[in-house]
Enzyme design. Structure first.
Site, PDB file in Angstrom:
ATOM      1  N   ARG A 181      -7.560  29.092  37.144  1.00 29.15           N
ATOM      2  CA  ARG A 181      -6.379  28.761  37.950  1.00 29.15           C
ATOM      3  C   ARG A 181      -6.743  27.908  39.174  1.00 29.15           C
ATOM      4  NH1 ARG A 181      -1.615  32.383  37.297  1.00 29.15           N
ATOM      5  NH2 ARG A 181      -1.610  32.621  35.068  1.00 29.15           N
ATOM      6  N   ARG A 229      -1.235  27.800  43.264  1.00 31.28           N
ATOM      7  CA  ARG A 229      -0.456  27.954  44.510  1.00 31.28           C
ATOM      8  C   ARG A 229      -1.275  28.142  45.781  1.00 31.28           C
ATOM      9  NH1 ARG A 229       3.087  32.439  41.760  1.00 31.28           N
ATOM     10  NH2 ARG A 229       1.021  32.649  40.862  1.00 31.28           N
ATOM     11  N   ARG A 268       4.741  20.830  42.966  1.00 32.08           N
ATOM     12  CA  ARG A 268       5.671  21.705  42.253  1.00 32.08           C
ATOM     13  C   ARG A 268       7.075  21.602  42.837  1.00 32.08           C
ATOM     14  NH1 ARG A 268       5.770  28.156  41.889  1.00 32.08           N
ATOM     15  NH2 ARG A 268       6.151  27.734  44.065  1.00 32.08           N
ATOM     16  N   ASP A 284       0.175  26.121  30.452  1.00 31.84           N
ATOM     17  CA  ASP A 284       0.260  27.575  30.446  1.00 31.84           C
ATOM     18  C   ASP A 284       0.040  28.071  29.034  1.00 31.84           C
ATOM     19  OD1 ASP A 284       1.149  29.766  32.526  1.00 31.84           O
ATOM     20  OD2 ASP A 284       1.878  30.385  30.561  1.00 31.84           O
ATOM     21  N   TYR A 292       3.456  38.914  25.055  1.00 25.66           N
ATOM     22  CA  TYR A 292       4.631  38.344  25.732  1.00 25.66           C
ATOM     23  C   TYR A 292       5.783  38.123  24.755  1.00 25.66           C
ATOM     24  CZ  TYR A 292       1.716  37.500  29.831  1.00 25.66           C
ATOM     25  OH  TYR A 292       0.904  37.667  30.916  1.00 25.66           O
TER      26      TYR A 292
HETATM   27  O1  CP3 Z   1      -6.535  27.397  35.379  1.00 24.82           O
HETATM   28  C1  CP3 Z   1      -5.799  26.437  35.646  1.00 24.82           C
HETATM   29  O2  CP3 Z   1      -5.807  25.858  36.746  1.00 24.82           O
HETATM   30  C2  CP3 Z   1      -4.943  25.860  34.520  1.00 24.82           C
HETATM   31  C3  CP3 Z   1      -3.606  26.302  34.483  1.00 24.82           C
HETATM   32  C4  CP3 Z   1      -3.204  27.666  33.926  1.00 24.82           C
HETATM   33  C5  CP3 Z   1      -1.971  28.264  34.273  1.00 24.82           C
HETATM   34  N1  CP3 Z   1      -1.800  29.364  33.495  1.00 24.82           N
HETATM   35  C6  CP3 Z   1      -1.038  27.725  35.263  1.00 24.82           C
HETATM   36  C7  CP3 Z   1      -0.046  28.639  35.875  1.00 24.82           C
HETATM   37  C8  CP3 Z   1      -3.810  28.495  32.971  1.00 24.82           C
HETATM   38  C9  CP3 Z   1      -5.174  28.380  32.307  1.00 24.82           C
HETATM   39  C10 CP3 Z   1      -2.893  29.563  32.709  1.00 24.82           C
HETATM   40  C11 CP3 Z   1      -3.129  30.623  31.703  1.00 24.82           C
HETATM   41  C12 CP3 Z   1      -2.264  31.801  31.661  1.00 24.82           C
HETATM   42  N2  CP3 Z   1      -0.906  31.862  31.841  1.00 24.82           N
HETATM   43  C13 CP3 Z   1      -2.708  33.098  31.312  1.00 24.82           C
HETATM   44  C14 CP3 Z   1      -4.122  33.462  30.926  1.00 24.82           C
HETATM   45  C15 CP3 Z   1      -5.028  33.513  32.075  1.00 24.82           C
HETATM   46  C16 CP3 Z   1      -4.799  34.710  32.975  1.00 24.82           C
HETATM   47  O3  CP3 Z   1      -4.440  34.478  34.122  1.00 24.82           O
HETATM   48  O4  CP3 Z   1      -5.021  35.808  32.496  1.00 24.82           O
HETATM   49  C17 CP3 Z   1      -1.585  33.957  31.361  1.00 24.82           C
HETATM   50  C18 CP3 Z   1      -1.584  35.454  31.087  1.00 24.82           C
HETATM   51  C19 CP3 Z   1      -0.458  33.154  31.676  1.00 24.82           C
HETATM   52  C20 CP3 Z   1       0.963  33.589  31.750  1.00 24.82           C
HETATM   53  C21 CP3 Z   1       1.546  33.353  33.082  1.00 24.82           C
HETATM   54  N3  CP3 Z   1       1.779  32.108  33.623  1.00 24.82           N
HETATM   55  C22 CP3 Z   1       1.949  34.311  34.022  1.00 24.82           C
HETATM   56  C23 CP3 Z   1       1.834  35.828  33.808  1.00 24.82           C
HETATM   57  C24 CP3 Z   1       2.452  33.636  35.121  1.00 24.82           C
HETATM   58  C25 CP3 Z   1       3.101  34.236  36.325  1.00 24.82           C
HETATM   59  C26 CP3 Z   1       2.145  34.994  37.172  1.00 24.82           C
HETATM   60  C27 CP3 Z   1       1.580  34.104  38.217  1.00 24.82           C
HETATM   61  O5  CP3 Z   1       0.339  34.048  38.374  1.00 24.82           O
HETATM   62  O6  CP3 Z   1       2.418  33.490  38.892  1.00 24.82           O
HETATM   63  C28 CP3 Z   1       2.302  32.247  34.878  1.00 24.82           C
HETATM   64  C29 CP3 Z   1       2.668  31.122  35.773  1.00 24.82           C
HETATM   65  C30 CP3 Z   1       1.604  30.136  36.115  1.00 24.82           C
HETATM   66  N4  CP3 Z   1       0.774  29.529  35.222  1.00 24.82           N
HETATM   67  C31 CP3 Z   1       1.325  29.609  37.410  1.00 24.82           C
HETATM   68  C32 CP3 Z   1       0.302  28.659  37.262  1.00 24.82           C
HETATM   69  C33 CP3 Z   1      -0.325  27.801  38.318  1.00 24.82           C
HETATM   70  C34 CP3 Z   1       2.047  29.956  38.680  1.00 24.82           C
HETATM   71  C35 CP3 Z   1       3.453  29.460  38.557  1.00 24.82           C
HETATM   72  C36 CP3 Z   1       3.957  28.735  39.758  1.00 24.82           C
HETATM   73  O7  CP3 Z   1       3.424  27.694  40.164  1.00 24.82           O
HETATM   74  O8  CP3 Z   1       4.976  29.233  40.257  1.00 24.82           O
END
Ligand code: CP3
Length: 362
Positions: free
Chosen positions: A33, A37, A46, A83, A160
């Site tokens: 990640r 944020r 964003r 994602d 999910y």
């Molecule tokens: O690593 C990176 O920089 C690449 C981008 C990336 C995102 N999601 C962007 C994201 C990657 C590799 C993911 C993978 C992801 N997404 C996983 C597996 C990795 C892990 O964290 O276990 C999972 C379970 C998800 C599902 C997901 N996406 C959730 C549960 C959420 C909400 C929770 C949270 O952290 O906000 C997201 C949203 C998400 N995906 C964000 C980002 C940057 C935040 C959303 C935002 O900007 O509002």
């Protein structure tokens, strides 16, 4: 052959060399990640996009945020900004991210008919925006560092897809798992095909390594991990394209909470295993031998501490993995949105400096 506009040579290939367990002058580092944020410039992009999904679905904006952490820190890899939930979204489950709430599906898989209808999407159609982003990021990187593509594991996606959102106990999913395992097995088979096609399409578009996130595999029982997660992940890994542009395309498998299954994970065909922070790197190396690289595993919450503590903890992780080739420094899970970017700069500096000494340089 390299796509038009993409240089054939990588300026910094330490990540790919470490994943191939070759010697590197320092330990390569990237952060799960890393585009997110905690970076004010990410929040600004964003806001311009309007919401997270629009950001992820607009290749020019996805490219912009993928490169933001690299412009700030000397990281050794870029990871595609996207994602894991793009696959179920492309399957028609109706993904939405409500502000501050996490993902939610309008049509979770709750009955036999919905499961029977489920089909693997064609990545070149329904997920074309992801492939366009991969191509655009490769051009924008200009060979600075390799680009990592990724997918969720078949099981983590199913979590999910059945639950319809995140969960602390996955009650709906577990109910299906124990009451109607046949339905879950059908979902997992379709997911394995979808993940295979998706990762191969990312590799063809220019991803130079891929990572499979099995974020919820660790919530399974000991027997269930093999039956409902690893069997399908193994199938995916076995069907991945192994080479592109004349180079190996390594695959990293990360199971959060999977520390007790490392031997089985190492036998999956993965080139590297991601470790969360609960796993002892020395013990992990002893158990898996020299056949796979290891990635990890600083507790992301370490980054809440003052810089001197962060630096000391980073050295502890580097010492635990040791000077042998085959370590990629990372966090044990995604970076918290409350992390100060200046603390990340301290971490990156310490890993570079200390690992150079550890590997015999100065
Ligand atoms: O690593 C990176 O920089 C690449 C981008 C990336 C995102 N999601 C962007 C994201 C990657 C590799 C993911 C993978 C992801 N997404 C996983 C597996 C990795 C892990 O964290 O276990 C999972 C379970 C998800 C599902 C997901 N996406 C959730 C549960 C959420 C909400 C929770 C949270 O952290 O906000 C997201 C949203 C998400 N995906 C964000 C980002 C940057 C935040 C959303 C935002 O900007 O509002």
């Amino acid at each position: 052959m390299t796509a038009p506009g993409v240089p054939a040579r990588l300026e910094n290939d330490t990540l790919l060399r470490a994943l191939a367990r070759e010697a590197t002058p320092y330990t390569p580092l990237w952060l799960m990640r890393q585009a997110g944020r905690y970076l004010p410039e990410y929040n600004a992009t964003r806001a311009r996009a309007g919401d997270f999904l629009t950001l992820a679905k607009t290749p020019a904006l996805a490219t912009e945020v993928t490169l933001q952490p690299l412009d700030r820190f000397p990281l050794d890899a870029a990871i595609l900004f996207s994602d894991i939930l793009t696959i179920p979204d492309a399957m028609g489950l109706g993904l939405a991210f409500a502000a501050g709430e996490g993902p939610r599906f309008a049509h979770p898989l709750r009955d036999e008919a919905a499961v029977a209808r489920l089909a693997a999407p064609d990545p070149s159609r329904e997920l074309r925006y992801v492939l366009d982003a991969v191509r655009e990021i490769r051009r924008a990187l200009g060979g600075r560092v390799p680009l990592i593509g990724f997918s969720g594991s078949p099981y983590t996606l199913a979590c999910y897809m059945v639950e319809g959102s995140g969960s602390s106990d996955w009650q709906t999913l577990k109910t299906m798992l124990y009451a109607r395992p046949d339905l879950l097995q059908r979902i997992l088979s379709v997911n394995a095909q979808a993940v295979t096609d998706y990762l191969n399409a990312q590799i063809e578009a220019g991803a130079q390594a891929v990572m499979i996130f099995d974020t919820w595999g660790g919530t399974l029982s000991h027997a269930g991990y093999e039956t409902f997660s690893l069997v399908y992940t193994r199938k995916v890994i076995g069907a991945l394209r192994k080479q592109a542009e004349g180079r190996q395309v390594p695959c990293i498998l990360f199971t959060k909470g999977g520390g007790q299954w490392l031997e089985a994970m190492a036998a999956s065909g993965a080139d590297a295993l991601g470790l969360d922070w609960t796993t002892d790197p020395r013990d992990a190396r002893r158990r898996v031998g020299a056949g796979v690289a290891l990635q990890g595993n600083l507790d992301p919450m370490t980054l809440m501490a003052p810089p001197a503590v962060v630096r000391a903890q980073a050295r502890q992780v580097l010492d635990a993995f040791g000077p042998a080739p085959g370590h990629v420094f990372n966090l044990g899970h995604g970076i918290s949105q409350f992390t100060a970017p200046d603390t990340v700069a301290e971490l990156v500096d310490e890993v570079r400096t200390y690992s150079t000494k550890l590997r015999g340089g100065r």
